[in-house]
Scaffold this motif. Sequence first.
Motif, PDB file in Angstrom:
ATOM      1  N   PHE A 223       5.601   5.292  19.502  1.00 27.06           N
ATOM      2  CA  PHE A 223       4.708   4.726  18.713  1.00 27.06           C
ATOM      3  C   PHE A 223       4.610   5.420  17.435  1.00 27.06           C
ATOM      4  CE2 PHE A 223       2.727   1.868  22.124  1.00 27.06           C
ATOM      5  CZ  PHE A 223       3.495   0.713  21.791  1.00 27.06           C
ATOM      6  N   LEU A 224       4.712   4.835  16.277  1.00 28.71           N
ATOM      7  CA  LEU A 224       4.537   5.630  15.006  1.00 28.71           C
ATOM      8  C   LEU A 224       3.171   5.116  14.419  1.00 28.71           C
ATOM      9  CD1 LEU A 224       6.617   7.760  14.404  1.00 28.71           C
ATOM     10  CD2 LEU A 224       7.778   5.836  15.482  1.00 28.71           C
ATOM     11  N   TYR A 225       2.106   5.738  13.908  1.00 33.04           N
ATOM     12  CA  TYR A 225       0.993   5.313  13.353  1.00 33.04           C
ATOM     13  C   TYR A 225       0.406   6.174  11.948  1.00 33.04           C
ATOM     14  CZ  TYR A 225      -0.026   9.667  16.342  1.00 33.04           C
ATOM     15  OH  TYR A 225      -0.185  10.913  16.804  1.00 33.04           O
ATOM     16  N   PHE A 226       1.296   7.051  11.328  1.00 35.35           N
ATOM     17  CA  PHE A 226       0.731   7.664  10.146  1.00 35.35           C
ATOM     18  C   PHE A 226       1.766   8.064   9.319  1.00 35.35           C
ATOM     19  CE2 PHE A 226      -2.003   9.861   7.271  1.00 35.35           C
ATOM     20  CZ  PHE A 226      -3.351   9.087   7.505  1.00 35.35           C
ATOM     21  N   LEU A 227       1.767   7.717   7.987  1.00 35.03           N
ATOM     22  CA  LEU A 227       2.828   7.912   6.959  1.00 35.03           C
ATOM     23  C   LEU A 227       2.474   8.971   6.001  1.00 35.03           C
ATOM     24  CD1 LEU A 227       5.430   7.112   5.465  1.00 35.03           C
ATOM     25  CD2 LEU A 227       4.120   5.563   4.164  1.00 35.03           C
ATOM     26  N   TYR A 228       3.084  10.102   5.922  1.00 32.25           N
ATOM     27  CA  TYR A 228       2.756  11.091   4.700  1.00 32.25           C
ATOM     28  C   TYR A 228       3.756  11.126   3.506  1.00 32.25           C
ATOM     29  CZ  TYR A 228      -0.828  13.218   7.985  1.00 32.25           C
ATOM     30  OH  TYR A 228      -1.964  13.448   8.603  1.00 32.25           O
ATOM     31  N   THR A 229       3.370  11.104   2.549  1.00 33.90           N
ATOM     32  CA  THR A 229       4.369  11.211   1.048  1.00 33.90           C
ATOM     33  C   THR A 229       3.727  11.965   0.080  1.00 33.90           C
ATOM     34  OG1 THR A 229       3.291   9.121   0.368  1.00 33.90           O
ATOM     35  CG2 THR A 229       5.241   8.881   1.654  1.00 33.90           C
ATOM     36  N   ASP A 230       4.779  12.644  -0.700  1.00 36.68           N
ATOM     37  CA  ASP A 230       4.118  13.366  -1.717  1.00 36.68           C
ATOM     38  C   ASP A 230       3.370  12.359  -2.725  1.00 36.68           C
ATOM     39  OD1 ASP A 230       4.994  15.933  -0.990  1.00 36.68           O
ATOM     40  OD2 ASP A 230       6.921  15.238  -1.367  1.00 36.68           O
ATOM     41  N   LYS A 231       3.889  11.484  -2.961  1.00 38.94           N
ATOM     42  CA  LYS A 231       3.275  10.429  -3.980  1.00 38.94           C
ATOM     43  C   LYS A 231       2.929   9.255  -3.271  1.00 38.94           C
ATOM     44  CE  LYS A 231       3.955   7.758  -8.210  1.00 38.94           C
ATOM     45  NZ  LYS A 231       5.081   7.505  -9.472  1.00 38.94           N
ATOM     46  N   ARG A 232       1.499   8.959  -3.211  1.00 38.79           N
ATOM     47  CA  ARG A 232       0.889   7.935  -2.538  1.00 38.79           C
ATOM     48  C   ARG A 232       1.589   6.549  -2.979  1.00 38.79           C
ATOM     49  NH1 ARG A 232      -5.123   7.176  -3.509  1.00 38.79           N
ATOM     50  NH2 ARG A 232      -5.233   8.903  -2.452  1.00 38.79           N
ATOM     51  N   LEU A 233       2.193   5.767  -1.901  1.00 35.60           N
ATOM     52  CA  LEU A 233       2.708   4.468  -2.292  1.00 35.60           C
ATOM     53  C   LEU A 233       2.074   3.132  -2.241  1.00 35.60           C
ATOM     54  CD1 LEU A 233       6.248   5.171  -0.210  1.00 35.60           C
ATOM     55  CD2 LEU A 233       5.641   5.193  -2.767  1.00 35.60           C
ATOM     56  N   TYR A 234       0.878   3.537  -1.154  1.00 33.89           N
ATOM     57  CA  TYR A 234      -0.127   2.479  -0.786  1.00 33.89           C
ATOM     58  C   TYR A 234      -1.369   2.745  -0.980  1.00 33.89           C
ATOM     59  CZ  TYR A 234       4.328   1.056   1.195  1.00 33.89           C
ATOM     60  OH  TYR A 234       5.645   0.449   1.457  1.00 33.89           O
ATOM     61  N   ASN A 235      -2.181   1.705  -1.127  1.00 31.07           N
ATOM     62  CA  ASN A 235      -3.807   2.206  -1.251  1.00 31.07           C
ATOM     63  C   ASN A 235      -4.427   2.465   0.037  1.00 31.07           C
ATOM     64  OD1 ASN A 235      -3.693   1.995  -4.056  1.00 31.07           O
ATOM     65  ND2 ASN A 235      -3.849  -0.453  -4.179  1.00 31.07           N
ATOM     66  N   THR A 236      -3.976   1.724   1.034  1.00 28.89           N
ATOM     67  CA  THR A 236      -4.618   1.818   2.387  1.00 28.89           C
ATOM     68  C   THR A 236      -3.589   2.219   3.666  1.00 28.89           C
ATOM     69  OG1 THR A 236      -4.417  -0.498   2.916  1.00 28.89           O
ATOM     70  CG2 THR A 236      -6.180  -0.140   1.704  1.00 28.89           C
ATOM     71  N   HIS A 237      -4.345   2.559   4.442  1.00 28.17           N
ATOM     72  CA  HIS A 237      -3.502   2.705   5.959  1.00 28.17           C
ATOM     73  C   HIS A 237      -2.996   1.545   6.543  1.00 28.17           C
ATOM     74  CE1 HIS A 237      -2.465   4.819   9.466  1.00 28.17           C
ATOM     75  NE2 HIS A 237      -3.351   4.290  10.491  1.00 28.17           N
ATOM     76  N   TRP A 238      -3.665   0.529   6.487  1.00 30.44           N
ATOM     77  CA  TRP A 238      -3.105  -0.658   7.118  1.00 30.44           C
ATOM     78  C   TRP A 238      -1.978  -1.346   6.446  1.00 30.44           C
ATOM     79  CZ3 TRP A 238      -4.510  -3.285  11.446  1.00 30.44           C
ATOM     80  CH2 TRP A 238      -3.989  -4.488  11.426  1.00 30.44           C
ATOM     81  N   GLU A 239      -1.708  -1.164   4.652  1.00 24.98           N
ATOM     82  CA  GLU A 239      -0.647  -1.579   4.180  1.00 24.98           C
ATOM     83  C   GLU A 239       0.383  -0.503   4.512  1.00 24.98           C
ATOM     84  OE1 GLU A 239      -2.965  -2.798   0.095  1.00 24.98           O
ATOM     85  OE2 GLU A 239      -1.788  -0.940   0.268  1.00 24.98           O
ATOM     86  N   SER A 240       0.215   0.625   4.629  1.00 26.53           N
ATOM     87  CA  SER A 240       1.326   1.646   5.086  1.00 26.53           C
ATOM     88  C   SER A 240       1.985   1.203   6.553  1.00 26.53           C
ATOM     89  CB  SER A 240       1.014   2.915   5.203  1.00 26.53           C
ATOM     90  OG  SER A 240       0.215   3.219   6.211  1.00 26.53           O
ATOM     91  N   LEU A 241       1.046   0.814   7.307  1.00 30.51           N
ATOM     92  CA  LEU A 241       1.576   0.408   8.712  1.00 30.51           C
ATOM     93  C   LEU A 241       2.346  -0.910   8.666  1.00 30.51           C
ATOM     94  CD1 LEU A 241      -1.629   0.918  11.071  1.00 30.51           C
ATOM     95  CD2 LEU A 241       0.410   2.631  10.884  1.00 30.51           C
ATOM     96  N   GLU A 242       2.067  -1.744   7.876  1.00 35.97           N
ATOM     97  CA  GLU A 242       2.598  -2.847   7.653  1.00 35.97           C
ATOM     98  C   GLU A 242       4.245  -2.516   7.132  1.00 35.97           C
ATOM     99  OE1 GLU A 242       1.883  -6.142   8.516  1.00 35.97           O
ATOM    100  OE2 GLU A 242       0.452  -4.932   9.619  1.00 35.97           O
ATOM    101  N   ALA A 243       4.175  -1.515   5.893  1.00 36.18           N
ATOM    102  CA  ALA A 243       5.324  -1.336   5.480  1.00 36.18           C
ATOM    103  C   ALA A 243       6.360  -0.469   6.436  1.00 36.18           C
ATOM    104  CB  ALA A 243       5.042  -0.295   4.232  1.00 36.18           C
TER     105      ALA A 243
END
Length: 670
Positions: A223-243
């Motif tokens: 299971f994957l559960y947290f995204l790390y990027t140099d430049k923020r793509l989303y405002n929330t953790h929930w949005e990143s999970l959907e992405a």
Amino acid sequence: MSTSQIKERVETLVQELNNHNYNYYVLAQPTISDFEFDKKLEELASLEKAYPELQDPDSPTQKVGGDITKQFETVKHKWPMLSLGNTYNEQDLNEFDERVRKAIGDNFEYVCELKFDGLSLSLTYENGRLLRAVTRGDGTKGDDVTTNAKTIQTIPKNLKGNEFPEMFEIRGEVFMHKPAFDRLNAERLENNEVPYANPRNFASGTLKMQDSSEVAKRPLDCFLYFLYTDKRLYNTHWESLEAVKSWGFHVCEHTRLCKNIKEVLDFVHYWEEKRFGLSYDIDGIVIKVNNYSQQQELGFTAKSPRWAISYKYKAQEVETILEKVTYQVGRTGAVTPVANLKPVLLAGTTVKRATLHNANEIVRLDLHEGDTVLVEKGGEIIPKIISVNTIKRRSGAAPIIYPEVCPECGSNLIRKEGEAVHYCPNDEACPPQIIGKMQHFISRKAMNVEGLGQETIDSFYRNGLLQHISDLYSLFEKEGQLKELNRFGEKSIKNMLEGIEKSKQMPFEKVLFGLGIRYVGETVAKKLTAHFKNIDSLMNATLSELTAADEIGERIAESIVEYFKEPRHIEQIEVLRRHGLQFETSETLIELQSTKLEGLSFIISGVFANYSRDELKDIIEANGGKILSSISAKLNYLVAGDNMGPSKLEKAVKLKIPMISDAELLQMLK
């Protein structure tokens, strides 16, 4: 067939085979035979070979492994893999909520996730392709296990679409589903092999195997559960999970967005009961502030983020009947009592056995035959008896009496004054001790014999191929017998024999540790080899000469003297010496870079951002300093990093030992 028909057939086979893999590995409910599955896989492989442009990188044919990893490369995490603060108390969750509100106000949400009981993994993707998979390690650095991770069905090698960034990391948890684990253990028992202890340990051990084709045979999930990027793509953790779901990542469907702490507690209460219906183990709930800007505002402590916390479920308790007590003998001869229980459902699994630790525990519990006992599943893995319901004790029940002789070989047990454990002294003829000693000898921290595992040692002993440690070095003469054993092919034999030959180069301290002398651990073995230089000096040392060595106490000295009094031990050492093992320290001593730390003693504890503990130890010794094994008034400095053990910290404060950072240590050298 036309090109469109071939493409359709490939897609159909991929979908069918992935479904069958899920049914087999996850649900443990195969819907077709192995033969039918293999035929479909062969057809797919044939089509992909003829039409390589149709090959899906996540095709079942691409998840078979085959590469051998001799040594895992250590990789530094770009973003440290921090641990979360834990609590078993709902009040702590309310206080966590109050701290968050005090810092960022009332306008925020939480994301609640199941806390999987598995192995943390960090995946790096570049241009949509899996570049690297690294274990958690010490939080700063981990092992590169990319080759093995690529065999896991739910880790995509190539992502869907093109909405993802050029480079990013995603964190997750590798685990094994319980039905698959039970099926695998049932197969091992049928083949008279030792079963695995629990799914988490099995998953962890599998991910560190050297042969990726073997990893591919073992049913791991992720299971994957947290995204790390140099430049923020989303405002929330929930949005990143959907992405990341849309990119092809496996995200747990039970994650929930909560508006307030009441909804968080409702989620916690719901899964406290429902968790046992899951196909995998969880041990709690992770709660995260949803908004990334608010996470940044809350920040971090030295050990964990202030915007997240994990709530761990307490161990469950249940009453059942004690049917009998049996006794297990370990490699050191320690005899451990085990309670055999009337099967009872506890924390979603049927419990039949519980540890009793030693004779003192039997006395403390006042155990009698047929007692009604209260059992707890500590840490959701190892059941233990915590009390006896004496009201339900039947009249005339006999007390449980600890045995006087070894249950395996019949030797009289011994128990030294001041010790809780009984030992069987017959270490050269008691089967569990013989097997255990050989398993210890080949282990990574001892002789690190590649290509040879614990189950293989057990099998070789049962088949009469091994009786002593020294017999390992005679296996070269028994290749014919090895080839007759089931599940042991020519390639496996070659790798094993190469590993055994290579182990002859391990230094004296590793050999001494591998012998398994009671109380002689890794650190003690280093101290002894540094002081006595060779095995002959050590064998002939008196009690007073041993205690004169650095940090060697009377108990260790007595154990060493007793070990070398036994002629069979001396005989084994001579056989090992004839085989070419190292029984003398290398004369290449540490080259001093300076004497700036001469006369000073240090202990290193915790995790450091720029150095491993071994690197700091080398720096200290190269500048004349001395490393101690325990905190005492003699200690000059404690080099303290993150996640230092609380007991060490408490003792250092009590004794007023100066605590310094790694940077302050290096400053002392300037």
